[in-house]
Write an enzyme that holds these catalytic residues in place. Structure first.
Site, PDB file in Angstrom:
ATOM      1  N   ASP A 104       0.467  -1.310  -0.229  1.00 54.47           N
ATOM      2  CA  ASP A 104      -0.034  -0.065  -0.532  1.00 54.47           C
ATOM      3  C   ASP A 104       0.870   1.483  -0.149  1.00 54.47           C
ATOM      4  OD1 ASP A 104      -2.074  -1.196   0.240  1.00 54.47           O
ATOM      5  OD2 ASP A 104      -2.425  -1.911   2.745  1.00 54.47           O
ATOM      6  N   LYS A 115       1.666   1.825  -5.291  1.00 55.91           N
ATOM      7  CA  LYS A 115       2.252   1.124  -6.309  1.00 55.91           C
ATOM      8  C   LYS A 115       1.216   1.348  -7.435  1.00 55.91           C
ATOM      9  CE  LYS A 115       2.832  -3.052  -4.152  1.00 55.91           C
ATOM     10  NZ  LYS A 115       2.155  -1.565  -2.462  1.00 55.91           N
ATOM     11  N   ALA A 150      -4.115  -8.227  -3.730  1.00 56.48           N
ATOM     12  CA  ALA A 150      -3.311  -6.596  -3.617  1.00 56.48           C
ATOM     13  C   ALA A 150      -4.771  -5.619  -3.761  1.00 56.48           C
ATOM     14  CB  ALA A 150      -2.925  -6.500  -5.487  1.00 56.48           C
ATOM     15  N   GLY A 151      -4.119  -4.511  -3.941  1.00 60.84           N
ATOM     16  CA  GLY A 151      -5.501  -3.566  -3.863  1.00 60.84           C
ATOM     17  C   GLY A 151      -4.603  -2.321  -4.071  1.00 60.84           C
ATOM     18  N   HIS A 152      -5.274  -1.794  -5.632  1.00 67.32           N
ATOM     19  CA  HIS A 152      -4.037  -0.875  -6.098  1.00 67.32           C
ATOM     20  C   HIS A 152      -4.919   0.520  -6.086  1.00 67.32           C
ATOM     21  CE1 HIS A 152      -0.236  -3.793  -7.059  1.00 67.32           C
ATOM     22  NE2 HIS A 152      -0.658  -3.731  -5.737  1.00 67.32           N
ATOM     23  N   THR A 153      -5.005   1.802  -5.899  1.00 65.41           N
ATOM     24  CA  THR A 153      -5.291   2.714  -6.352  1.00 65.41           C
ATOM     25  C   THR A 153      -5.015   4.248  -7.300  1.00 65.41           C
ATOM     26  OG1 THR A 153      -6.267   2.644  -3.982  1.00 65.41           O
ATOM     27  CG2 THR A 153      -6.904   4.149  -5.423  1.00 65.41           C
ATOM     28  N   THR A 173      -5.994 -11.440   3.273  1.00 68.66           N
ATOM     29  CA  THR A 173      -7.216 -11.269   2.734  1.00 68.66           C
ATOM     30  C   THR A 173      -7.889 -11.941   2.755  1.00 68.66           C
ATOM     31  OG1 THR A 173      -6.553 -11.519   1.084  1.00 68.66           O
ATOM     32  CG2 THR A 173      -5.092  -8.956   2.148  1.00 68.66           C
ATOM     33  N   GLN A 182       2.204  -6.677  -3.208  1.00 67.38           N
ATOM     34  CA  GLN A 182       2.230  -6.841  -1.578  1.00 67.38           C
ATOM     35  C   GLN A 182       2.930  -5.357  -1.420  1.00 67.38           C
ATOM     36  OE1 GLN A 182       1.605  -9.402  -3.462  1.00 67.38           O
ATOM     37  NE2 GLN A 182      -0.861  -8.202  -2.916  1.00 67.38           N
ATOM     38  N   GLY A 242     -11.459  -2.955   3.046  1.00 64.57           N
ATOM     39  CA  GLY A 242     -11.916  -2.028   4.123  1.00 64.57           C
ATOM     40  C   GLY A 242     -11.346  -2.434   5.248  1.00 64.57           C
ATOM     41  N   ASP A 301      -9.015  -1.067   8.584  1.00 63.04           N
ATOM     42  CA  ASP A 301      -7.983   0.181   9.114  1.00 63.04           C
ATOM     43  C   ASP A 301      -6.699  -0.115   8.752  1.00 63.04           C
ATOM     44  OD1 ASP A 301      -9.717   2.226   9.420  1.00 63.04           O
ATOM     45  OD2 ASP A 301     -10.235   1.874  11.929  1.00 63.04           O
ATOM     46  N   ARG A 302      -5.292   0.759   8.459  1.00 60.07           N
ATOM     47  CA  ARG A 302      -4.500   0.380   8.197  1.00 60.07           C
ATOM     48  C   ARG A 302      -3.412   0.488   9.548  1.00 60.07           C
ATOM     49  NH1 ARG A 302      -3.605   2.287   2.534  1.00 60.07           N
ATOM     50  NH2 ARG A 302      -4.772   0.762   1.110  1.00 60.07           N
TER      51      ARG A 302
HETATM   52  P1  GDP Z   1      -1.011   0.144  -3.401  1.00 58.64           P
HETATM   53  O1  GDP Z   1      -1.543  -1.244  -2.896  1.00 58.64           O
HETATM   54  O2  GDP Z   1       0.718  -0.037  -3.181  1.00 58.64           O
HETATM   55  O3  GDP Z   1      -0.723   0.664  -4.768  1.00 58.64           O
HETATM   56  O4  GDP Z   1      -1.287   1.304  -2.570  1.00 58.64           O
HETATM   57  P2  GDP Z   1      -2.762   1.341  -2.169  1.00 58.64           P
HETATM   58  O5  GDP Z   1      -3.956   2.166  -3.885  1.00 58.64           O
HETATM   59  O6  GDP Z   1      -3.456   0.186  -1.104  1.00 58.64           O
HETATM   60  O7  GDP Z   1      -3.074   2.877  -1.330  1.00 58.64           O
HETATM   61  C1  GDP Z   1      -1.874   4.360  -1.659  1.00 58.64           C
HETATM   62  C2  GDP Z   1      -3.144   5.194  -1.730  1.00 58.64           C
HETATM   63  O8  GDP Z   1      -2.270   6.289  -1.538  1.00 58.64           O
HETATM   64  C3  GDP Z   1      -4.042   5.360  -2.691  1.00 58.64           C
HETATM   65  O9  GDP Z   1      -5.413   5.592  -2.437  1.00 58.64           O
HETATM   66  C4  GDP Z   1      -3.650   6.242  -3.373  1.00 58.64           C
HETATM   67  O10 GDP Z   1      -4.700   7.083  -4.413  1.00 58.64           O
HETATM   68  C5  GDP Z   1      -3.166   7.665  -2.644  1.00 58.64           C
HETATM   69  N1  GDP Z   1      -1.864   7.981  -2.880  1.00 58.64           N
HETATM   70  C6  GDP Z   1      -0.902   7.152  -3.784  1.00 58.64           C
HETATM   71  N2  GDP Z   1      -0.267   8.133  -3.746  1.00 58.64           N
HETATM   72  C7  GDP Z   1       0.075   9.609  -3.351  1.00 58.64           C
HETATM   73  C8  GDP Z   1      -0.158  10.858  -3.056  1.00 58.64           C
HETATM   74  O11 GDP Z   1       1.552  11.390  -3.089  1.00 58.64           O
HETATM   75  N3  GDP Z   1      -0.867  11.614  -1.587  1.00 58.64           N
HETATM   76  C9  GDP Z   1      -1.628  11.329  -1.524  1.00 58.64           C
HETATM   77  N4  GDP Z   1      -2.077  12.021  -0.270  1.00 58.64           N
HETATM   78  N5  GDP Z   1      -2.592   9.578  -2.095  1.00 58.64           N
HETATM   79  C10 GDP Z   1      -1.912   9.214  -2.347  1.00 58.64           C
HETATM   80  P1  IMO Z   2      -0.857  -4.040  -2.535  1.00 55.05           P
HETATM   81  O1  IMO Z   2      -0.297  -4.483  -3.336  1.00 55.05           O
HETATM   82  C1  IMO Z   2      -1.547  -4.537   2.430  1.00 55.05           C
HETATM   83  C2  IMO Z   2      -1.140  -8.819   3.536  1.00 55.05           C
HETATM   84  C3  IMO Z   2      -2.304  -9.601   4.187  1.00 55.05           C
HETATM   85  C4  IMO Z   2      -2.140 -10.135   5.554  1.00 55.05           C
HETATM   86  C5  IMO Z   2      -0.549 -10.541   4.961  1.00 55.05           C
HETATM   87  C6  IMO Z   2      -0.577 -12.067   4.005  1.00 55.05           C
HETATM   88  O2  IMO Z   2      -2.013  -3.387  -2.223  1.00 55.05           O
HETATM   89  O3  IMO Z   2       0.169  -3.113  -1.598  1.00 55.05           O
HETATM   90  P2  IMO Z   2      -2.601 -12.875   1.835  1.00 55.05           P
HETATM   91  O4  IMO Z   2      -3.835 -12.612   1.720  1.00 55.05           O
HETATM   92  O5  IMO Z   2      -1.756 -12.675   1.373  1.00 55.05           O
HETATM   93  O6  IMO Z   2      -2.075 -14.450   2.503  1.00 55.05           O
HETATM   94  O7  IMO Z   2      -1.818 -12.194   3.403  1.00 55.05           O
HETATM   95  O8  IMO Z   2      -0.236 -10.056   3.382  1.00 55.05           O
HETATM   96  N1  IMO Z   2      -1.115  -8.134   2.650  1.00 55.05           N
HETATM   97  C7  IMO Z   2      -0.634  -6.888   2.118  1.00 55.05           C
HETATM   98  N2  IMO Z   2      -1.093  -5.826   2.668  1.00 55.05           N
HETATM   99  N3  IMO Z   2      -1.174  -4.446   0.974  1.00 55.05           N
HETATM  100  C8  IMO Z   2      -1.421  -5.788   0.261  1.00 55.05           C
HETATM  101  O9  IMO Z   2      -1.008  -5.717  -1.026  1.00 55.05           O
HETATM  102  C9  IMO Z   2      -1.772  -7.456   0.680  1.00 55.05           C
HETATM  103  N4  IMO Z   2      -1.639  -8.055  -0.162  1.00 55.05           N
HETATM  104  C10 IMO Z   2      -1.624  -9.225   1.422  1.00 55.05           C
HETATM  105  O10 IMO Z   2      -3.015  -8.865   5.357  1.00 55.05           O
HETATM  106  O11 IMO Z   2      -1.448  -9.687   6.695  1.00 55.05           O
HETATM  107 MG    MG Z   3      -2.814  -1.623  -1.966  1.00 58.90          MG
END
Ligand code: GDP
Ligand code: IMO
Ligand code: MG
Length: 428
Positions: free
Chosen positions: A13, A16, A39-42, A128, A223, A301, A303-304
């Site tokens: 998170d 990426k 993964a959850g990439h925004t 997850t 991850q 969903g 909380d981190r």
């Molecule tokens: P990922 O899993 O590494 O792709 O990251 P996530 O999408 O799970 O979480 C990153 C969050 O930070 C998302 O809500 C992005 O829209 C947001 N984000 C990414 N870069 C920035 C930044 O430079 N500033 C702010 N405020 N938000 C960012």
């Molecule tokens: P992105 O790509 C953050 C964490 C889970 C758990 C551990 C194992 O969005 O960064 P799994 O379901 O993979 O067997 O869970 O890894 N985890 C993540 N934490 N971002 C992720 O992906 C994750 N994918 C898995 O919360 O602790």
């Molecule tokens: Mg993510």
């Protein structure tokens, strides 16, 4: 600059998705090499927000070919629903390529994931629940089902039966659950086969040829480094290799073909799920980081957990990935603190330790040693160049760079595509 890896330097998170999307317009292929829909990439494009789980973030850039490599675990139902969700929003997904060697997540894998967590009780990993661990376990145990098996019905039947023979014993005898019918699983999987077929390709051949022709290929990690099954905080990890080496095994591209490895690094630290986290905050600062940073999981969903920046971890990520650059994200979230603590080392049993301890027990009781850096109060979200940043923000970035062991080549100052300060081009 034909091939580069972009990966998480912390516990996932880091941003990426945004970083990959940013480069997507200038690259020919974006390739996922491990993980799955855990993964959850925004990605935020204008006023549109996309949450991608299994698909590479490059899918949002027209002209870029998205690839799911052999190292990824694929839930076919999720794949099809993610594709149709994007199609409904006008995104063309027809270029997607999927490795025939990728392993399939089936309903019995998600069931086993969930019941195992329940069984572990207090010792659970906090997965997850997407079936990731059990699918990789089957792959290593040589009882996995691969994408290519969808196109040979009798092989598929034999493989599903073999896998369930053993799994049903565990489900019934250990977890007190009903056995899963092989025929039902086979029917479900065959139901996806035709829809998936147009995407299936020899991705290893395609990617190697592309690199040889000078095309730009970006490997997108899911991850993060500390969630790596070999180099992370085991057992509180995922079941794949998000670290740079995973890009090779997960795609069939050799390390000599990779030129640059970029670590995505948040200006503070977060973690989801269980496991050690030395700089974790339980006070109002932790709450403020969570609120201002919007730190809520994109996939589950949850909380981190939030804490200050940890330079020991950043140095470790530089080492185990051979990082050439960092992309520092979410610097804007730190606006408003008078002073910002940064963890520069750990104290373990009264001793100062500069590097990540290899002993898990040591890491579990590592106490952060903080240095205080002066904060800033000016809005930085409109900054376009490094010199637009307030002096203290510049000094914060420079201090992190010095501690982390690789140049910071880009800085995120907001979630949008254009809210980025580019210092050195990743593609030169
Ligand atoms: P990922 O899993 O590494 O792709 O990251 P996530 O999408 O799970 O979480 C990153 C969050 O930070 C998302 O809500 C992005 O829209 C947001 N984000 C990414 N870069 C920035 C930044 O430079 N500033 C702010 N405020 N938000 C960012
Ligand atoms: P992105 O790509 C953050 C964490 C889970 C758990 C551990 C194992 O969005 O960064 P799994 O379901 O993979 O067997 O869970 O890894 N985890 C993540 N934490 N971002 C992720 O992906 C994750 N994918 C898995 O919360 O602790
Ligand atoms: Mg993510």
């Amino acid at each position: 600059m034909p091939a580069l890896v972009l990966l998480g330097a912390q516990w996932g998170d880091e941003g990426k998705g945004k970083a990959t999307d940013l480069l997507g317009g200038s690259v020919d292929y974006v390739v996922r090499y491990q993980g799955g829909n855990n993964a959850g990439h925004t990605v935020v494009v204008g006023d549109q927000k996309y949450a991608l789980h299994l698909l590479p973030s490059g899918i949002l850039s027209p002209g870029c070919t998205p690839v799911i490599g052999n190292g990824v675990v694929v839930d076919p139902a999720v794949l099809l629903s993610e594709l149709s969700g994007l199609n409904e929003r006008g995104v063309d997904t027809s270029k997607l390529l999927l490795s025939g060697n990728a392993h399939l997540i089936t309903p019995y894998h998600t069931t086993v994931d969930k019941v195992t967590e329940r069984f572990l009780g207090k010792r659970k990993i906090g997965t997850t629940g997407r079936g990731i661990g059990p699918t990789y376990a089957d792959k290593i145990n040589r009882v996995g089902i691969r994408v290519q098996d969808l196109y040979d019905e009798s092989i598929l039947e034999q493989k599903v039966e073999a896998a369930l023979d053993f799994k049903n014993q565990i489900l019934a005898k250990l977890y007190n659950r009903r056995a899963i019918e092989a025929a039902q699983i086979v029917d479900e999987l065959l139901g996806y086969a035709e829809q998936i077929k147009p995407f299936v390709a020899d991705t290893t051949l395609i990617l190697n040829n592309a690199i040889d022709e000078g095309k730009v290929v970006l490997f997108e990690g899911g991850q993060g480094t500390l969630l790596d099954v070999d180099h992370g905080t085991y057992p509180f990890v995922t079941s794949s290799n998000p670290t740079a080496g995973g890009a090779c095994t997960g795609t069939g591209v050799g390390p000599t073909k990779i030129n640059r490895v970029i670590g995505i690094l948040k200006a503070y630290t977060t973690r989801v799920g269980a496991g050690p986290f030395p700089t974790e905050l339980f006070d109002k600062d932790g709450e403020a980081l969570r609120t201002i940073g919007g730190e809520r999981g994109v996939t589950t969903g949850r909380d981190r957990r939030c804490g200050w920046f940890d330079a020991v971890i950043a140095r470790y990520a530089t080492r185990v990935n051979g990082l050439t650059d960092f992309f520092l994200t979410k610097l804007d979230v730190l606006t408003g603190w008078e002073q910002i603590p940064v963890c520069v080392a750990y104290e373990i049993d009264g001793k100062r330790v500069e590097e990540l301890p290899y002993s898990q027990s040591d890491f579990h009781h590592a106490k952060p040693v903080y240095e205080m850096l002066p904060g800033w109060s000016e809005d930085i979200s409109k900054a376009k160049t490094f010199s637009d940043l307030p002096k203290n923000a510049q000094a914060y970035v420079k201090a992190l760079e010095e501690m982390s062991g690789a140049p910071i080549s880009a800085i995120g100052v907001g979630p949008g595509r254009d809210e980025t300060i580019e210092i050195n081009s990743f593609l030169s």
